[in-house]
Design an enzyme around this catalytic site. Structure first.
Site, PDB file in Angstrom:
ATOM      1  N   ARG A 137     -27.882  -7.267 -47.642  1.00 42.30           N
ATOM      2  CA  ARG A 137     -27.096  -7.296 -48.870  1.00 42.30           C
ATOM      3  C   ARG A 137     -26.420  -8.642 -49.120  1.00 42.30           C
ATOM      4  O   ARG A 137     -26.378  -9.114 -50.246  1.00 42.30           O
ATOM      5  CB  ARG A 137     -26.038  -6.202 -48.801  1.00 42.30           C
ATOM      6  CG  ARG A 137     -26.683  -4.852 -48.839  1.00 42.30           C
ATOM      7  CD  ARG A 137     -25.697  -3.731 -48.698  1.00 42.30           C
ATOM      8  NE  ARG A 137     -26.421  -2.489 -48.930  1.00 42.30           N
ATOM      9  CZ  ARG A 137     -25.881  -1.284 -48.851  1.00 42.30           C
ATOM     10  NH1 ARG A 137     -24.605  -1.166 -48.546  1.00 42.30           N
ATOM     11  NH2 ARG A 137     -26.600  -0.218 -49.078  1.00 42.30           N
ATOM     12  N   GLY A 156      -7.884  12.570 -44.869  1.00 43.14           N
ATOM     13  CA  GLY A 156      -9.126  12.206 -45.546  1.00 43.14           C
ATOM     14  C   GLY A 156     -10.228  13.192 -45.213  1.00 43.14           C
ATOM     15  O   GLY A 156     -10.340  13.654 -44.074  1.00 43.14           O
ATOM     16  N   GLU A 174     -15.187   4.274 -42.751  1.00 44.43           N
ATOM     17  CA  GLU A 174     -14.975   2.944 -43.326  1.00 44.43           C
ATOM     18  C   GLU A 174     -13.568   2.410 -43.066  1.00 44.43           C
ATOM     19  O   GLU A 174     -13.351   1.195 -43.106  1.00 44.43           O
ATOM     20  CB  GLU A 174     -15.255   2.991 -44.842  1.00 44.43           C
ATOM     21  CG  GLU A 174     -15.336   1.615 -45.488  1.00 44.43           C
ATOM     22  CD  GLU A 174     -15.612   1.671 -46.994  1.00 44.43           C
ATOM     23  OE1 GLU A 174     -15.986   2.752 -47.493  1.00 44.43           O
ATOM     24  OE2 GLU A 174     -15.440   0.643 -47.660  1.00 44.43           O
TER      25      GLU A 174
END
Lengths: 660, 254
Positions: free
Chosen positions: A353, A63, A448
């Site tokens: 959020r 990644g 993440e």
């Protein structure tokens, strides 16, 4: 709902005890020092690798987002022999690039009373006390120099007229600590990181393998020793071994089918590592972002985020009248319900959020939604433009306003945006200890893809920060500490039977998909899975719904393997085959996500259980659930195994969140 | 959502590999809607092809929000599609009317060989970056960014150039297949970053040499800036020559 509606075979009567067993308490290997000093303490005790020995160590990074590109570049700069894998054509396309609003850093230069301690408090409290406070301290401490570094390697951060760095505010926070480059902060950070990686590729320290997808992890003697990849152009499956493997492969939000994630973002790397023994932390902690452009048509391929930064100058409202058919401009002030401002006067539109998403969804479900499908609320810039002028608003958000107009054909300078919640980020991910190492020694995770930092809810602008901190300022310390113990050992031989065995298993999996000869492409099943997840595992959850979802997912998984069809062969570029493998993994991970949500018998952050609330707010249960769930793959096919890492709080005492 | 259904004829380039012969295939979509993006139109086509056991059309995309630069194809001979300065993922069916023909082709440029169908190899752009489009500061060694003063306007100007999404439309739009807009944007951006100034001349020499090695010359036609989805200003092409000439007078790296 189409998926499995009306079927009676669903897992009626299943209880959590039929689904999981409780395993053991895990040690996160967090230093005993005060949380504020934990990172300093740990760094002091890390083993080092002599510069002349570093080139002897082979490290694989999978990644090339902020965490992966940063880790690879930093380890390359130190002199290690790094091999970098990406399924993109070039590293810079990784999805970090799409982050918009900014990156937090508690540099605390202003007199608004910011500090590292306050950053930690905001992050831990924002995450509803389901992450480690020591991790948050590292994030804050290293975050200070992240800005220096990223500016130096090419990020043109916004500046005040006096020449100093500019900041803005983000949700869940009452200070201004978010650094930005218009609404394209992720792009500028990602390009800088990818270019730094390019520099190491040119220098020969990093070797780049683009258009290659990791399909398995090689584990021998209890250590991660390599990966198996498929070349996406030639279709060839091969292995590479190394001393350590770092996964920075992003989140699994696309399990919901239509999310704000890039189309190719997927969970395959972390899921296959899980099936080789890496524990999966808190899979049910999924962030639903409050402000995305809602679905407008059948073929709309995904949702698009509208940055949280817009809530600095935009006001969220819905008509007070149910199903109000009027144009927003014709609805007088008195008939507009600015529900966040009224319900949460202290934080107003800048509540975290999860709180914003639940409130918006509540309005829509109660029948106050706007737009042709009545599936949105307004985000209105009228007051902001009156207060600040069009020029300043354009300078802050022009690319977001342009993007909105491009996608919807409406001009947000004139008419309010229509926005709705959408899956956006996954706080859960592979469980890691304080050194970002998984339960498999030698397998590290960054960004993440790991469970770290954000607890049950991530604060806006903390994800770019965690990607950068992991990549540039955590893994380059932690990975060498592990490598030091392997000095003198060569990487696993490519002729080792374990390597051949792992390759064979990957090839079998590909063959199984290709030979299946069903009637529908993989996307068909992905859509059905998304529909199940959206109904039962979204902004609010309940045990009955989750139990039903588990039954439906199991049925869908059977249906997939009975009926999926993969057109084309394996010996060339085949995007259907890529999708099929990813969907097969989602169908397994989805079950674990729901089992975790059913198991976690409390509300925490984004995990809102309707059977655990007080006055519409999440009710945590610190007595029984103050831990990270670290799920272990049952190799024998038995029940899911839930291990747990207890969480303790010293710097930020446990308290119920209150944004009112 | 509208109920309006449109009939579109899709002519799509099919090519099995870099050396294989390519051809156009014609398909019909009868349920297109104006708000679909052109990539969603291809999704629709592929869904139909898969249901019919036909190999779907290979094309690339990722973020579908106009920032990753992964999508890139010619639509009726124009890179990305009919609307200027919009990436393929932001181009919409509403630009066409029912009965129209939409022709999808890969980006056409000598430096971008076809991999399969609409997918081309654009790594040539990244070889220009590798040649020197970077700043040599190692992790942890940078000074406090607040002690480096950068004027507001300089930061904004740097960002105007730094916004390049690296899609390659500029190259595809150029009759010569030049990468001046791309290279100029990088040179301009990095020359405006405090630490980027140290290797400004060296960078210009190596990046321009690499650019000329793989891409064509610039005839200053300006097609590139019209196609650019990131609105890179046309003066970026002049930056290439400015930086090249500047570097010619400099014996040092900066």
């Amino acid at each position: 709902m189409s998926a499995g509606a009306g079927r009676k075979r669903a897992a009626v009567g299943l209880t959590i005890d039929d689904l999981r067993v409780v395993g053991v308490a895990l040690d996160g290997k967090v230093p005993d020092a005060h949380p504020r000093d934990a990172w300093t303490d740990r760094k002091l005790h890390y083993s080092l690798v002599n510069p002349s020995n570093r080139a002897k160590f082979k490290i694989i990074v999978v990644g090339t987002g902020l965490a992966g590109a940063g880790a690879a570049a930093a380890l390359g700069e130190l002199g290690y022999d790094v091999d970098v894998y990406s399924f993109h054509d070039v590293p810079r396309r990784a999805h970090s690039i799409a982050a918009q609003g900014g990156i937090n850093s508690p540099r605390a230069r202003k007199v608004d009373n910011d500090s590292i301690d306050r950053f930690v408090k905001d992050t831990v409290k924002g995450g509803d006390y389901r992450g480690r406070e020591q991790d948050a301290y590292r994030l804050g401490e290293e975050g200070v120099r992240v800005i220096d570094h990223m500016q130096a390697i090419g990020t043109p951060f916004a500046r005040e007229y006096g020449g100093q760095l500019a900041t803005r505010s983000f949700g869940g926070v009452q200070v201004s600590r978010t650094y930005y480059t218009r609404g394209q902060t992720g792009q500028q950070l990602e390009l800088a990181a990818a270019h730094a990686l390019s520099r190491q590729v040119a220098a020969g320290h990093c070797k780049l393998h683009a258009r290659q997808e990791m399909l398995d992890l090689i584990v021998k003697d209890g250590r991660a020793q390599g990966i198996v990849v498929r070349d996406l152009v030639s279709g060839k499956v091969r292995a590479q071994t190394a001393h350590a493997v770092i996964l920075c492969t992003g989140g699994y939000g696309n399990i919901y089918y239509k999310a704000t994630l890039a189309k190719n973002s997927n969970a395959t790397a972390i899921w296959r590592a899980y099936k080789r023994g890496a524990y999966f932390g808190n899979p049910c902690f999924v962030q639903i972002h409050p402000t995305a452009i809602p679905l407008m048509s059948t073929w709309q391929s995904k949702k698009t985020l509208m940055s949280e930064s817009l809530r600095n100058d935009g006001r969220i409202w819905a008509p007070r009248q149910k199903g109000d058919p009027r144009d927003p401009a014709d609805i007088p002030e008195a008939e507009r319900f600015y529900f966040l401002e009224e319900r949460y006067p202290a934080f107003g539109n800048l509540v975290p959020r999860d709180v914003a998403s639940r409130n918006i969804r509540e309005r829509i479900e109660a029948g106050y939604g706007v737009g042709p499908l009545k599936n949105a609320v307004y985000l209105d810039f009228k007051t902001g433009i009156e207060r600040l002028g069009v020029k300043l608003i354009r300078e802050r958000y022009s690319n977001l306003f342009d993007m909105y107009e491009e996608l919807t054909g409406e001009n947000p300078y004139v008419t309010p945006m229509r926005i709705a919640p959408s899956v956006h980020f996954t706080m859960g991910g592979l469980w890691t200890d304080y050194d970002q190492m998984t339960s498999i020694p030698g397998l590290f995770v960054g960004g993440e893809a790991s469970w770290a930092y954000h607890g049950a809810n991530r604060l806006g602008a903390n994800s770019l920060l965690s990607g950068c901190v992991d990549g540039w300022f955590t893994l380059p310390y932690a990975v060498p500490n592990y490598l030091a113990g392997l000095l003198g050992k060569a990487p696993l031989d490519h002729d080792d039977p374990v390597v051949a065995q792992t390759i064979a298993e990957v090839e079998d999996g590909i063959e199984r998909l290709l030979r299946n000869n069903g009637t529908h492409g993989p996307d068909h099943f992905h859509a059905k899975l998304g529909a199940i997840m959206d109904v039962y595992a979204s902004v609010s959850r309940d045990p009955e719904g989750l139990t039903k979802a588990i039954g439906l997912i199991r049925e869908l998984r059977e249906e997939f393997w009975r009926d999926v069809k993969v057109v084309g062969g394996s010996d060339r570029l085949n995007q259907e085959l890529e999708t099929a493998g990813r969907v097969a993994d989602y169908l397994e991970l989805a079950e674990l996500l729901c089992v975790d949500a059913l198991d976690r018998d409390e509300s925490a952050g984004a995990h809102f259980r309707t059977d655990h609330e007080v006055d519409g707010e999440a009710k945590r249960d610190d007595e029984d659930w103050c831990f990270c769930s670290a799920w272990e793959y049952p190799a024998d096919g038995g029940k899911h195994i839930r291990n747990f890492e207890p969480l303790t709080f010293r710097a930020v005492p446990l308290q119920q969140r209150n944004y009112k | 959502m509208t109920d309006e259904k449109m009939r579109l004829i899709l002519e799509v380039w099919r090519q099995d590999g870099p050396r294989a012969e390519g051809r156009f295939e014609t398909h019909e979509i009868t349920d297109a809607t104006p708000e679909m993006s052109l990539l969603e139109l291809l999704d629709r086509l592929n869904h139909k092809l898969v249901e019919e056991d036909v190999d779907p059309v290979a094309f690339e995309s990722d973020c579908r929000e106009g920032i990753c630069g992964t999508c890139g194809l010619d639509v009726n001979g124009v890179p990305h599609g009919p609307e200027d300065n919009v990436p393929a993922c932001g181009q919409h069916v509403r630009s066409f009317k029912s009965g129209d023909t939409v022709r999808f082709e890969p980006f056409r440029a000598k430096a971008f060989p076809v991999i399969r169908d609409l997918i081309v190899d654009r790594t040539g752009l990244d070889r220009i970056i590798q040649a020197g489009g970077t700043i040599a500061v190692d992790a942890g060694t940078a000074p406090d960014a607040d002690t480096l003063q950068v004027t507001h306007d300089e930061a904004e100007r740097a960002l105007d150039f730094a916004g390049c999404i690296g899609c390659g439309a500029c190259v595809a739009a150029c009759p010569n297949g030049a990468a001046y807009l791309f290279t100029g944007a990088k040179l301009a951006h990095l020359a405006l970053i405090p630490h980027g100034k140290q290797e400004r001349a060296k960078r210009a020499r190596s990046m321009v040499a690499q650019m000329e090695h793989e891409f064509g010359p610039c005839s200053q036609i300006g097609e590139c800036a019209l196609a650019c989805p990131a609105d890179i200003p046309l003066p970026a092409i002049a930056v290439v020559n400015r930086e090249r000439i500047r570097a010619g007078f400099k014996r040092k790296a900066n």
